[in-house]
Scaffold this active site. Structure first.
Site, PDB file in Angstrom:
ATOM      1  N   HIS A  36      -9.737   0.840   4.515  1.00  0.00           N
ATOM      2  CA  HIS A  36      -8.433   1.032   5.148  1.00  0.00           C
ATOM      3  C   HIS A  36      -8.605   1.953   6.356  1.00  0.00           C
ATOM      4  O   HIS A  36      -9.411   2.876   6.335  1.00  0.00           O
ATOM      5  CB  HIS A  36      -7.416   1.624   4.161  1.00  0.00           C
ATOM      6  CG  HIS A  36      -6.043   1.642   4.762  1.00  0.00           C
ATOM      7  ND1 HIS A  36      -5.615   2.678   5.557  1.00  0.00           N
ATOM      8  CD2 HIS A  36      -5.031   0.742   4.731  1.00  0.00           C
ATOM      9  CE1 HIS A  36      -4.389   2.393   5.983  1.00  0.00           C
ATOM     10  NE2 HIS A  36      -4.013   1.233   5.493  1.00  0.00           N
ATOM     11  N   ASN A  79       0.866  -1.180   0.000  1.00  0.00           N
ATOM     12  CA  ASN A  79       0.000   0.000   0.000  1.00  0.00           C
ATOM     13  C   ASN A  79       0.906   1.235   0.000  1.00  0.00           C
ATOM     14  O   ASN A  79       1.489   1.568   1.019  1.00  0.00           O
ATOM     15  CB  ASN A  79      -0.901  -0.040   1.253  1.00  0.00           C
ATOM     16  CG  ASN A  79      -1.758   1.205   1.379  1.00  0.00           C
ATOM     17  OD1 ASN A  79      -1.822   2.031   0.467  1.00  0.00           O
ATOM     18  ND2 ASN A  79      -2.414   1.342   2.513  1.00  0.00           N
ATOM     19  N   LYS A 107       0.030   4.269  -0.358  1.00  0.00           N
ATOM     20  CA  LYS A 107      -0.649   5.451   0.218  1.00  0.00           C
ATOM     21  C   LYS A 107      -0.410   6.679  -0.667  1.00  0.00           C
ATOM     22  O   LYS A 107      -0.380   6.563  -1.885  1.00  0.00           O
ATOM     23  CB  LYS A 107      -0.188   5.663   1.658  1.00  0.00           C
ATOM     24  CG  LYS A 107      -0.313   4.376   2.483  1.00  0.00           C
ATOM     25  CD  LYS A 107      -0.169   4.561   3.962  1.00  0.00           C
ATOM     26  CE  LYS A 107      -0.351   3.225   4.660  1.00  0.00           C
ATOM     27  NZ  LYS A 107      -0.337   3.310   6.109  1.00  0.00           N
ATOM     28  N   GLU A 158      -5.644  -5.192  10.306  1.00  0.00           N
ATOM     29  CA  GLU A 158      -4.612  -4.198  10.609  1.00  0.00           C
ATOM     30  C   GLU A 158      -4.992  -3.447  11.881  1.00  0.00           C
ATOM     31  O   GLU A 158      -5.826  -2.532  11.841  1.00  0.00           O
ATOM     32  CB  GLU A 158      -4.491  -3.191   9.474  1.00  0.00           C
ATOM     33  CG  GLU A 158      -4.117  -3.813   8.146  1.00  0.00           C
ATOM     34  CD  GLU A 158      -3.566  -2.764   7.178  1.00  0.00           C
ATOM     35  OE1 GLU A 158      -2.383  -2.865   6.832  1.00  0.00           O
ATOM     36  OE2 GLU A 158      -4.312  -1.847   6.804  1.00  0.00           O
ATOM     37  N   SER A 170       3.077  -2.137  10.422  1.00  0.00           N
ATOM     38  CA  SER A 170       4.516  -2.144  10.708  1.00  0.00           C
ATOM     39  C   SER A 170       5.217  -3.461  10.348  1.00  0.00           C
ATOM     40  O   SER A 170       6.125  -3.912  11.049  1.00  0.00           O
ATOM     41  CB  SER A 170       4.775  -1.782  12.173  1.00  0.00           C
ATOM     42  OG  SER A 170       4.349  -0.449  12.422  1.00  0.00           O
ATOM     43  N   GLY A 206       1.980   2.216  10.829  1.00  0.00           N
ATOM     44  CA  GLY A 206       2.888   3.356  10.691  1.00  0.00           C
ATOM     45  C   GLY A 206       3.509   3.800  12.001  1.00  0.00           C
ATOM     46  O   GLY A 206       4.091   4.869  12.098  1.00  0.00           O
ATOM     47  N   GLU A 224      -7.079   4.382   7.460  1.00  0.00           N
ATOM     48  CA  GLU A 224      -6.962   5.831   7.224  1.00  0.00           C
ATOM     49  C   GLU A 224      -8.238   6.385   6.590  1.00  0.00           C
ATOM     50  O   GLU A 224      -8.592   7.540   6.812  1.00  0.00           O
ATOM     51  CB  GLU A 224      -5.707   6.117   6.394  1.00  0.00           C
ATOM     52  CG  GLU A 224      -4.452   6.007   7.257  1.00  0.00           C
ATOM     53  CD  GLU A 224      -3.256   5.367   6.581  1.00  0.00           C
ATOM     54  OE1 GLU A 224      -3.140   5.440   5.357  1.00  0.00           O
ATOM     55  OE2 GLU A 224      -2.424   4.774   7.311  1.00  0.00           O
TER      56      GLU A 224
HETATM   57  P1  PGA Z   1       2.568   0.286   7.682  1.00  0.00           P
HETATM   58  O1  PGA Z   1       1.126   0.459   6.980  1.00  0.00           O
HETATM   59  O2  PGA Z   1       3.167  -0.966   7.131  1.00  0.00           O
HETATM   60  O3  PGA Z   1       3.333   1.528   7.291  1.00  0.00           O
HETATM   61  O4  PGA Z   1       2.315   0.198   9.161  1.00  0.00           O
HETATM   62  C1  PGA Z   1       0.270  -0.632   6.751  1.00  0.00           C
HETATM   63  C2  PGA Z   1      -1.018  -0.167   6.128  1.00  0.00           C
HETATM   64  O5  PGA Z   1      -1.519   0.904   6.498  1.00  0.00           O
HETATM   65  O6  PGA Z   1      -1.602  -0.837   5.233  1.00  0.00           O
END
Ligand code: PGA
Length: 249
Positions: free
Chosen positions: A94, A8, A10, A167, A212, A173, A96
């Site tokens: 997701h 992803n 983003k 997740e 992460s 993140g 976010e």
């Molecule tokens: P990250 O993001 O690996 O940077 O924690 C995962 C995601 O949001 O799909």
């Protein structure tokens, strides 16, 4: 079940940057039978699709979609537009989108059903916030997100065209990966809840872990029961680290 390793990106990468990373992914493809899916920003989907050129084991997806064919929805994108650009997958729900953009479970469900009926595969993302986990609501949150996310999806469609990414919001993140025991428990729970929603075909739906994920924790995560793949944000931006994760284990 095939292992899915998803990137992803983003809101990162111009078209040229996306193309360069995609080319490096193609050049270093592990050939271990795993499927790789890259979710670039909308502007770079066609570039990445062109680089992947329908190669076996490589797919491209959109990070979001609007549940309508066309119309007055400024700033949104339709499933047909994503497919036209070369996408065969889309992310829905997701964290976010849920927590930064305020999307409801019902809206995520509408997107999921509409994208599937338009011929896209859907990776439905679910996960609890730290507050919800600490309040003992993990099961209730996952049940609600899975039930509403798949509310209008037939079991056979889910089995053939849906993947679910667990997740935990507090691990995205933040550098805080959920421990193996927590992931094992949450994935067993998600599998059980999925069975309640779609029945026995739940066992055919890939369950990915995200939050992460890095090259050095990928192998231990992939070794866990009910972990059928990984969804990677930060560590997927460089082809080298994405490929190390794709090869892990
Ligand atoms: P990250 O993001 O690996 O940077 O924690 C995962 C995601 O949001 O799909």
């Amino acid at each position: 079940m095939k292992t899915l390793i998803a990137a992803n990106w983003k809101m990162h990468k111009t078209r040229a940057e996306a193309r360069k990373t995609a080319e490096a992914v193609v050049a270093g493809l592990p050939g271990n039978g795993r499927s790789l899916i890259v979710f670039p920003p909308f502007t770079a989907i066609a570039d990445v699709a062109e680089v992947f050129a329908a190669r076996e084991g490589l797919a491209v997806g959109g990070q979001d979609v609007y549940p309508a064919e066309k119309g007055a929805f400024t700033g949104e994108i339709s499933p047909a537009m994503l497919r036209d650009a070369g996408a065969t997958w889309v992310l829905t729900g997701h964290s976010e989108r849920r927590h930064v953009l305020g999307e409801s479970d019902a809206f995520v469900g509408r997107k999921t059903a509409f994208a599937l009926s338009s011929g896209l595969n859907v990776m439905l993302c679910v996960g609890e916030t730290l507050e919800e986990r600490e309040a003992g609501q993990l099961e209730a949150v996952l049940r609600r997100q899975l039930r509403e996310g798949l509310a209008d999806v037939a079991a056979e469609t889910a089995a053939a065209h849906v993947a679910v990414a667990y997740e935990p919001v507090w691990a995205i993140g933040t550098g805080k990966v959920a421990g193996c025991a927590e992931v094992l428990e949450a994935h067993a729970l998600a599998r059980r809840l999925l069975r309640d929603v779609v029945g026995a075909v739940a066992d055919e739906i890939p369950l990915l872990y995200g939050g992460s994920v890095k090259p050095d924790n990928a192998a231990s995560l992939l070794a866990l029961d009910n972990v059928n793949g990984l969804l990677i944000g930060g560590a997927s931006l460089e082809a080298e680290s994405f490929l190390r994760i794709a090869e892990a284990g």
